[in-house]
Design an enzyme around this catalytic site. Structure first.
Site, PDB file in Angstrom:
ATOM      1  N   CYS A   1       0.562  22.298   4.863  1.00 31.06           N
ATOM      2  CA  CYS A   1       0.655  20.835   4.969  1.00 31.06           C
ATOM      3  C   CYS A   1       1.974  20.356   4.374  1.00 31.06           C
ATOM      4  CB  CYS A   1      -0.532  20.175   4.278  1.00 31.06           C
ATOM      5  SG  CYS A   1      -0.709  20.667   2.567  1.00 31.06           S
TER       6      CYS A   1
ATOM      7  N   CYS B   1       0.838  -1.203   0.000  1.00 28.46           N
ATOM      8  CA  CYS B   1       0.000   0.000   0.000  1.00 28.46           C
ATOM      9  C   CYS B   1       0.872   1.251   0.000  1.00 28.46           C
ATOM     10  CB  CYS B   1      -0.930  -0.024   1.210  1.00 28.46           C
ATOM     11  SG  CYS B   1      -1.638   1.567   1.632  1.00 28.46           S
TER      12      CYS B   1
ATOM     13  N   ASP C   1      -3.947  29.043   3.591  1.00 29.76           N
ATOM     14  CA  ASP C   1      -3.895  27.585   3.786  1.00 29.76           C
ATOM     15  C   ASP C   1      -3.789  26.913   2.421  1.00 29.76           C
ATOM     16  OD1 ASP C   1      -4.125  25.018   4.724  1.00 29.76           O
ATOM     17  OD2 ASP C   1      -6.175  25.217   5.452  1.00 29.76           O
TER      18      ASP C   1
ATOM     19  N   GLU D   1     -11.462  30.933  -2.902  1.00 28.06           N
ATOM     20  CA  GLU D   1     -11.213  29.499  -3.133  1.00 28.06           C
ATOM     21  C   GLU D   1     -11.425  29.215  -4.618  1.00 28.06           C
ATOM     22  OE1 GLU D   1     -10.476  26.453  -1.581  1.00 28.06           O
ATOM     23  OE2 GLU D   1     -11.019  25.579  -3.513  1.00 28.06           O
TER      24      GLU D   1
ATOM     25  N   GLN E   1     -10.847  18.765   5.825  1.00 26.83           N
ATOM     26  CA  GLN E   1      -9.716  18.143   6.517  1.00 26.83           C
ATOM     27  C   GLN E   1     -10.086  16.711   6.904  1.00 26.83           C
ATOM     28  OE1 GLN E   1      -6.755  19.391   6.945  1.00 26.83           O
ATOM     29  NE2 GLN E   1      -6.972  21.602   6.671  1.00 26.83           N
TER      30      GLN E   1
HETATM   31  N1  SAH Z   1      -8.689  26.127   4.446  1.00 26.26           N
HETATM   32  C1  SAH Z   1      -9.425  24.975   4.013  1.00 26.26           C
HETATM   33  C2  SAH Z   1      -8.875  24.323   2.749  1.00 26.26           C
HETATM   34  C3  SAH Z   1      -7.397  24.062   2.696  1.00 26.26           C
HETATM   35  S1  SAH Z   1      -6.859  22.981   1.406  1.00 26.26           S
HETATM   36  C4  SAH Z   1      -9.546  23.963   5.121  1.00 26.26           C
HETATM   37  O1  SAH Z   1      -8.825  24.001   6.106  1.00 26.26           O
HETATM   38  O2  SAH Z   1     -10.424  23.097   5.025  1.00 26.26           O
HETATM   39  C5  SAH Z   1      -6.367  24.042   0.146  1.00 26.26           C
HETATM   40  C6  SAH Z   1      -7.501  24.610  -0.655  1.00 26.26           C
HETATM   41  O3  SAH Z   1      -6.925  25.475  -1.642  1.00 26.26           O
HETATM   42  C7  SAH Z   1      -8.333  23.598  -1.443  1.00 26.26           C
HETATM   43  O4  SAH Z   1      -9.700  23.782  -1.116  1.00 26.26           O
HETATM   44  C8  SAH Z   1      -8.068  23.942  -2.924  1.00 26.26           C
HETATM   45  O5  SAH Z   1      -9.209  23.766  -3.749  1.00 26.26           O
HETATM   46  C9  SAH Z   1      -7.681  25.399  -2.838  1.00 26.26           C
HETATM   47  N2  SAH Z   1      -6.835  25.934  -3.904  1.00 26.26           N
HETATM   48  C10 SAH Z   1      -5.855  25.307  -4.609  1.00 26.26           C
HETATM   49  N3  SAH Z   1      -5.233  26.176  -5.435  1.00 26.26           N
HETATM   50  C11 SAH Z   1      -5.837  27.385  -5.264  1.00 26.26           C
HETATM   51  C12 SAH Z   1      -5.637  28.679  -5.847  1.00 26.26           C
HETATM   52  N4  SAH Z   1      -4.687  28.893  -6.769  1.00 26.26           N
HETATM   53  N5  SAH Z   1      -6.428  29.684  -5.435  1.00 26.26           N
HETATM   54  C13 SAH Z   1      -7.401  29.482  -4.487  1.00 26.26           C
HETATM   55  N6  SAH Z   1      -7.626  28.280  -3.904  1.00 26.26           N
HETATM   56  C14 SAH Z   1      -6.861  27.240  -4.290  1.00 26.26           C
END
Ligand code: SAH
Length: 386
Positions: A342, A15, A315, A267, A216
């Protein structure tokens, strides 16, 4: 190396998901702390990592691939790392127990509903993947059947049968994915039962989760992570807050509930933005708006306006942020930046750029173990002016 507390998973090597299986949990935390220190100590001494009390069965989202063996037996499990061979697996130590049971139950129901498995080479057959999400606080379960073709004659009886076994299944969705792709979900979907989404509760706020929107995967540690992010924002009540890369609006909504004056979220994923707007409503919030688009382009626009944000949450995904984003952040110069990451490598890259090109300084770095047994680790960094 010492043996882990429980026995090593039988498909551990094939895996490849739990890269740190051979270490005890204490050793895993030490390994992650060292990794974080290596990448980030030049900015600020990282705080001790916050681990889990019970680092098992924490994943609220589980996926399984399907395959029919030469003897006609159906196998469900994960792809062998780096290949498209399905490794049969009925339960996994990091996945939600109910989700794993549902996948096995679907597999056992398949023959009586004449459901075949999809073959990626011949493009024939029906069931390709299953995706299960469970709200840990609400116990609402979403079951997504990813199929190669749209035809599903026995769908009503199938839904009845699986819900009889698992009444917590709140919604069943058929997602159609006939494409030659590594992506699990296709574009089209039919809701077979329920509302097409589930809800969960995090930090006292209610969130709607759709099949495609990011949420998450470890809700226990997400509360810890978001708690730190909100603490670092140090909200007093009148601030304008940006929640960038906001997903379904979680951080911004919690900030709005905890007293931010005004919150604006951005987003890229349209489904997530729709969920974010509904989530704000469901939590009775009027001082929050969400925009769909690239966070960098959005930041550039905002930086040209006269009103400046006080706090920016960011994030981004594993790839980190962009130069356009960071340049605009420097230009608008909010008092506080809270970076949730992350990936310590891209966090280090972005912090280097920020600190070299502005007066910003990194004040705190808090690692949180969101993904026990894997080599991933999450961090919250507090960045303010020098
Ligand atoms: N803050 C949220 C999501 C974090 S994950 C939480 O904690 O649940 C990162 C997010 O960034 C995802 O939802 C993804 O769709 C978004 N994302 C990726 N590239 C992006 C971009 N260029 N502009 C805006 N959002 C983006």
């Amino acid at each position: 190396m010492k043996q882990a507390e429980n026995s090593i998973c039988p498909v551990h090597k094939k895996c490849g998901g739990c890269q740190l299986q051979n270490m005890s949990y204490a050793e895993q935390l030490e390994f992650k702390q060292n990794k974080i220190n290596r990448f980030l100590k030049k900015f600020s001494k990282p705080l001790p990592i916050i681990g889990m009390d019970n680092p098992y069965h924490y994943r609220n989202k589980v996926q399984a691939a399907f395959y029919t063996g030469r003897n006609g037996r159906i196998i469900s499990g994960v792809y062998q790392s780096g290949s498209h061979n399905v490794v049969g697996i009925d339960s996994c130590q990091i996945e939600d127990v109910t989700a794993d049971k549902i996948i096995v139950a679907v597999r056992r129901l398949m023959p009586s509903f004449k459901m075949t498995t999809y073959n990626e080479d011949t493009h024939k057959g029906f069931l390709r993947h299953i995706l299960v999400k469970r709200g840990f606080a609400t116990n609402q379960v979403m079951l997504v059947l990813v199929t190669g073709t749209a035809m599903f004659p026995s769908k009503n009886n199938f839904v009845k049968a699986i819900r009889q076994k698992f009444p917590e299944i709140a919604t069943v969705i058929q997602n159609i994915n006939p494409y030659d792709t590594n992506l699990v979900l296709g574009k089209k979907q039919n809701i077979l039962y329920g509302k097409g989404y589930i809800e969960d509760v995090l930090c006292g706020c209610r969130f709607r989760i759709s099949p495609k929107s990011f949420y998450q995967i470890n809700p226990v540690q997400t509360e810890v992570l978001y708690g730190k992010a909100i603490e670092y924002a140090n909200l007093k009540g009148s601030e304008t807050v940006l929640d960038t890369y906001c997903g379904i609006g979680t951080i911004g909504i919690i900030a709005a509930k905890r007293g931010a004056g005004r919150v604006i979220g951005v987003e890229l994923n349209g489904d997530a933005v729709r969920d974010a707007i509904d989530n704000a409503k469901a939590n009775g919030l009027k001082n929050i708006r969400f925009y769909k688009g690239d966070a960098g382009a959005f930041m550039r626009e905002v930086s040209q306006e006269s009103e400046r944000p006080d706090v920016v949450f960011m994030d981004p995904p594993r790839a980190g942020s962009s130069k356009v984003f960071l340049d605009s952040l420097i230009a608008m110069s909010p008092k506080t930046v809270v970076y949730v990451s992350c990936n310590p490598e891209t966090l280090a890259r972005d912090l280097k750029y920020l600190t070299e090109n502005s007066e910003y300084k990194v004040r705190k770095i808090q690692p949180v173990d969101m993904f026990p047994h894997t080599n991933h680790v999450e961090c919250v960094a507090l960045i303010t002016h020098g």
